[in-house]
Design a protein around this motif. Sequence first.
Motif, mmCIF file in Angstrom:
data_model
loop_
_atom_site.group_PDB
_atom_site.id
_atom_site.type_symbol
_atom_site.label_atom_id
_atom_site.label_comp_id
_atom_site.label_asym_id
_atom_site.label_seq_id
_atom_site.Cartn_x
_atom_site.Cartn_y
_atom_site.Cartn_z
ATOM 1 N N ASP A 109 -0.333 7.174 -1.631
ATOM 2 C CA ASP A 109 -1.506 7.694 -2.342
ATOM 3 C C ASP A 109 -2.691 6.746 -2.264
ATOM 4 N N ASP A 110 -2.642 5.802 -1.312
ATOM 5 C CA ASP A 110 -3.724 4.872 -1.027
ATOM 6 C C ASP A 110 -4.041 3.978 -2.215
ATOM 7 N N ARG A 111 -2.981 3.426 -2.822
ATOM 8 C CA ARG A 111 -3.146 2.431 -3.869
ATOM 9 C C ARG A 111 -2.595 1.096 -3.376
ATOM 10 N N TRP A 120 -12.824 -3.666 0.049
ATOM 11 C CA TRP A 120 -12.391 -3.820 1.439
ATOM 12 C C TRP A 120 -13.633 -3.897 2.329
ATOM 13 N N GLY A 170 -6.005 1.632 9.591
ATOM 14 C CA GLY A 170 -5.608 2.981 9.209
ATOM 15 C C GLY A 170 -5.773 3.966 10.334
ATOM 16 N N GLY A 175 -7.390 2.748 2.771
ATOM 17 C CA GLY A 175 -7.065 3.687 3.839
ATOM 18 C C GLY A 175 -6.164 3.118 4.908
ATOM 19 N N THR A 206 -2.704 1.883 6.808
ATOM 20 C CA THR A 206 -1.297 2.278 6.915
ATOM 21 C C THR A 206 -0.427 1.138 7.412
ATOM 22 N N ASP A 254 -7.720 0.101 -4.640
ATOM 23 C CA ASP A 254 -7.402 1.118 -3.644
ATOM 24 C C ASP A 254 -6.820 0.467 -2.405
ATOM 25 N N GLY A 255 -6.170 1.272 -1.593
ATOM 26 C CA GLY A 255 -5.483 0.767 -0.405
ATOM 27 C C GLY A 255 -6.353 0.675 0.824
ATOM 28 N N VAL A 305 0.861 -1.180 0.000
ATOM 29 C CA VAL A 305 0.000 0.000 0.000
ATOM 30 C C VAL A 305 0.892 1.223 0.000
#
Length: 622
Positions: A511-513, A572, A548, A533, A535, A530-531, A508
């Motif tokens: 840029d949240d990919r 997700w 996240g 959100g 981290t 997409d990631g 991830v």
Amino acid sequence: MPAYADATSCEAGGTLRLTLTEDSPVTVHDATDDRLVHTGHATAPAWDLTIPQDWPSSLYRAEVAGDEVWFVVRARTPAAPILVSVPFPTWLAYHRAGVPGESLYYFEEAGRADRVSFDRPGIGPPPERWEEGLLRWLRQTGYAADFCSGLDLHQGGPELLRDYRLLVVNGHDEYWSKEMRDAVEAFVDAGGNLACFAANTAYWQARFEDGGRTMVCYRDAVRDPLAAVDPARATVEWSAAPVHRPENAMTGVSYRHGAGAWGDFMDVMKETEYTARFAAHWVFAGTGLRDGDGFALGAVGYETDAALFAEDGGVPAVTGGDGTPPSFVVLATADLRHWRRYGQGGHATMGVFRRGAGTVFTAATVNWGASLGDPVTDRITRNVLDRLSAPPGPPPWDVIGPAPELVALAACEHAFWAIDASGVLLVRRASGQNVPWWPVTAGGEPPLCLAAPREAVSGRPVGLYGVTERGRLLHRPPVREPAAWAPIGAAPPGTRALAVADGRFFAVTADDRLWCAPIAEPDGWVTVGDGGGVTTLTAVSGLLVGAGPGGRIRMRRPVPGTSGTSPGAEAWENLGYAAGRTVLAGYEGRLVGAGPDGRLAWRETGREINGESSPPGVSRIG
């Protein structure tokens, strides 16, 4: 004028028959609070006591014909979450100890009996009344609890236990039949819970004959005629040949490594206390204890149970050499090896472990109830009863030890590996015990995120994989010996989280990919959605799981996709809140995490109701 009952328990609304030699007045008291519930007149040779339907499930004491007759009233329709077992088999085993042919005791006396009957007067608690303290405390504190006899577990345990959340074993419950043990273990495996405020638990296997009115225990396989044809039912110690079924598998501990002080030396137990070894555990919540503090003075005795353990950096961790499950967490210990001059030298080991879908707690001492006037033992008892009797709910985060400030976390080869804020690689045993972290020498630029595959894929070995601030993808073997991080490729620019699943790297970026690359081609990265959100990212049970800044745990399958908004793209899903966990790892169906609170915790990955078990900012860590 002897008197005895025809059963050790009776359902509310039922009838209990008493046998007596001559007519006598009779009074009945609730033994948990001494409340008088009945007065009358019993007629010989047999008299029926009709139990009113409004009598609460409890232990009762009838005084008739100069004898005390003890019995349990069972709930007609179970309504309480807790079921308390009363150890009538053990009371019977010790009855008339030392009288030839009348008792299973004493063990080494040639005149001891192999078979003893309930059809005789005087069978009740011993003079020390090990069970009384907890039974009275339950009534005084208002806990909703039903009662049963140990014979009820033998005769109908699976059906009896079905409607309860928690079975409490109390005091001295030494003699168990195969039916009792099978029922309790099945109950826990299916999601029920067991709390043993007891010791010497299930030490001997016994059999019940004559409709449950005769207990058989030869104590050796040579004389037991059933041992040759059905060795699993031989009446020997559960751990002994030919049964080979250590009670540790059910209770986590055993009297084999415990201690005992008997006879004139029994008062030594008043001088002994437990030492807290894992004060951050949920069992100790609200006690104010710290590791190394003493507590429960006088509760440790007359017999105790223990698990074999070894110290790991000053922390006890079970070895499993005695049959104790590896999931057993040592909470407190008492070194009682000096008791060898009083009866048996050994230890006491308080602990908790998971068995199947249930949880087992053991106080590992016969005398726990005697210390319930102390606020610490009171709080521990409440913590255990409240948690283990609660309705099934979302999986909680359980503290499993300290954690320094961590920036990355992974699980590999039954160890947890981490990078701390200073870039130091750390390792500790993967278990629920609060074992310490150890620094590991590692050369090269430290990674900012970590991942580890379950097995080698396409020539890439099992080990630690990481991504540095400059985007280099690294590998290191999972060993404590000095070893350098070796570059194997490049990660997508801005990578902030890494996982390995299904033979592929997943990353991830800032840029949240979400990106993916085959583990055999670590430069072949493509975006797959997409990631979410997140981290921090890990793989557990074949899923990608992350968390996240909002504290929400997100999950998706590790399958390719083109965009988080494209039709058919993998989405997700929410699994609840991370309880402040900022780094995550997956291990044996659990999420492991750490955060700013300095505690390592884990939880099972079961889905929470609507994906939300607590609002943002509420940690639910116990």
